[in-house]
Write an enzyme that holds these catalytic residues in place. Structure first.
Site, PDB file in Angstrom:
ATOM      1  N   GLY A  80      -5.193 -27.363   5.070  1.00 30.23           N
ATOM      2  CA  GLY A  80      -5.934 -28.584   4.783  1.00 30.23           C
ATOM      3  C   GLY A  80      -7.368 -28.276   4.411  1.00 30.23           C
TER       4      GLY A  80
ATOM      5  CG  PHE B  17     -10.409 -28.188   9.953  1.00 25.59           C
ATOM      6  CD1 PHE B  17     -11.383 -28.902  10.631  1.00 25.59           C
ATOM      7  CD2 PHE B  17      -9.928 -27.032  10.525  1.00 25.59           C
ATOM      8  CE1 PHE B  17     -11.865 -28.454  11.850  1.00 25.59           C
ATOM      9  CE2 PHE B  17     -10.405 -26.563  11.727  1.00 25.59           C
ATOM     10  CZ  PHE B  17     -11.389 -27.282  12.394  1.00 25.59           C
TER      11      PHE B  17
ATOM     12  CG  ASP C 128      -7.986 -38.660   4.696  1.00 22.84           C
ATOM     13  OD1 ASP C 128      -7.657 -39.186   3.610  1.00 22.84           O
ATOM     14  OD2 ASP C 128      -7.865 -37.442   4.914  1.00 22.84           O
TER      15      ASP C 128
END
Length: 417
Positions: free
Chosen positions: A107, A109, A223
């Site tokens: 992702g 992140f 999100d």
């Protein structure tokens, strides 16, 4: 006499030449010392800043920054002191040194790994990508927010691991990955019959209602999408990924930001174009997600010919509703497993959620009331957002794989766990 003069002249030249050599050597030595000292100072400063950052993160992870214990007792939530700090060695052992076989996805992140602790508990490890400044912001944000939340439809944060450049979030492991893993796959979505899909719809709605109304802080997820809905053993939904979430004061109705984050296709127009967000932003995303669950199609890559144009999923659903043929939207895989009345009601509710004007959209408490009580009347929806017909290039509406369309500034590209 002449020889003596020549000797003196020669000696003076040698002496002068040696002097310049020593000056050069001294200069080089001084330069090396200065560079070494500068490098040493820079490394000490960097190490000090890293230690300060690590200490600040540890303090954030172990301290209660949301008020007094009285409020905690009233809410019955976990205190921040309940967040466990895992050692780096224990996470390395749990993930088999972050082996590729244990990687669940990637992702914005960073990568996500499956792990198993020594006591046998399965975990999901989100590992911050090195050098990711945005990931660090999300890391801090997620610790700050999710540690205070506890609801059956929110993924549970077990703890974190902080050691130098290594920063990780440790979650409960969801064995059935994410909603998009099933919903957008031609074979796997057969597992999601209408009873399971309706249960998922209600669970997501309950989780959002908790965030908007019943948690200590009013939280806007920002999100919400299929890849951020994780599924447990029984395919019950849990909202995940709070790295982009924002808190609201109880008396605030909306806020504005210059930093647009989230995923195209799930963003309402007032947020995507003006940066204005509120609880109604999540309501819009929920409406899009509801249409995807009903149809088994991605909003992002939906394609349907409408004259000379291709239209998005919400507009297609709106057109069918106006024509009285809403059931054409339903995933053929569901066959006759659904109640026609319940299905039409879900489509109608989705259209109320994706209306262009935020003020026209219902709250999540109203959505749950409409979902669970068929006697509650439904108003007619107005035009959905982005209803101006536009051409789109993607044509495979049932292509498998996780959603990966990203926001205009911050990339949100998370695969299912």
């Amino acid at each position: 006499m002449l020889k003596e003069e020549l000797y003196v002249l020669s000696s003076s030249r040698v002496t002068g030449s040696s002097w310049w050599i020593w000056v050069i050597i001294a200069g080089v030595v001084l330069l090396v010392l200065l560079l070494t000292g500068s490098l040493y100072y820079s490394r000490r400063k960097f190490r000090g800043e890293r230690e300060m950052e690590e200490a600040a993160l540890l303090e954030l992870a172990t301290s209660d920054s949301f008020g007094d214990s009285k409020d905690d007792e009233h809410d019955g939530k976990r205190g921040a002191h309940d967040l466990k700090l895992f050692s780096f060695d224990s996470i390395v052992a749990a993930t088999n040194n972050f082996s590729p076989e244990n990687k669940l996805g990637e992702g914005g992140f960073g990568p996500v790994y499956k792990g198993k602790l020594l006591e046998g508990q399965e975990i999901a490890v989100k590992r911050l990508s090195r050098g990711s400044s945005q990931g660090l912001v999300e890391f801090k944000n997620e610790i700050r927010l999710i540690v205070k939340l506890q609801h059956m439809n929110l993924v549970r944060l077990l703890g974190c691991c902080i050691k130098g450049e290594e920063k990780m979030l440790i979650y409960e492991f969801m064995p059935n990955k994410s909603l998009d893993f099933f919903l957008f796959d031609p074979a796997r979505r057969k597992i999601l019959d209408w009873k399971r899909r309706h249960n998922i719809i209600e669970g997501i709605a309950q989780g959002l209602l908790y965030l908007h109304k019943y948690s200590r802080l009013r939280i806007i997820h920002r999100d919400l999408k299929a890849s951020n809905i994780l599924l447990d053993h029984d395919l019950n939904p849990k909202i995940s990924d709070f790295g982009m979430a924002r808190t609201f004061g109880r008396n605030a109705s909306e806020a504005n930001t210059n930093r647009i984050v989230g995923t195209y296709g799930y963003m309402p127009p007032e947020y995507a174009m003006e940066g204005i967000f509120s609880v109604k932003s999540d309501v819009y995303s929920f409406g899009v997600l509801l249409l995807e669950i009903v149809s088994g199609r991605k909003n992002k890559s939906f394609h349907h010919n409408h004259g000379a144009f291709a239209i998005n999923l919400a507009v297609y659903a709106w057109d069918l509703w106006k024509e009285g043929t809403s059931l054409e939207l339903v995933d053929p895989m569901l066959e006759d497993s659904y109640s026609t009345t319940q299905m039409l009601r879900c489509i109608h509710i989705a259209l109320l959620c994706v209306q262009e004007r935020a003020a026209d959209r219902p709250t999540m408490s109203a959505v749950i009331s409409m979902l669970t009580n068929e006697t509650v009347p439904l108003p007619n929806p107005n035009l959905p957002a982005f209803s101006t017909h536009h051409k789109v290039s993607e044509t495979d509406s049932h292509k498998g794989g996780p959603e990966s369309c990203s926001g205009s500034v911050t990339i949100s590209e998370t695969e299912g766990r």
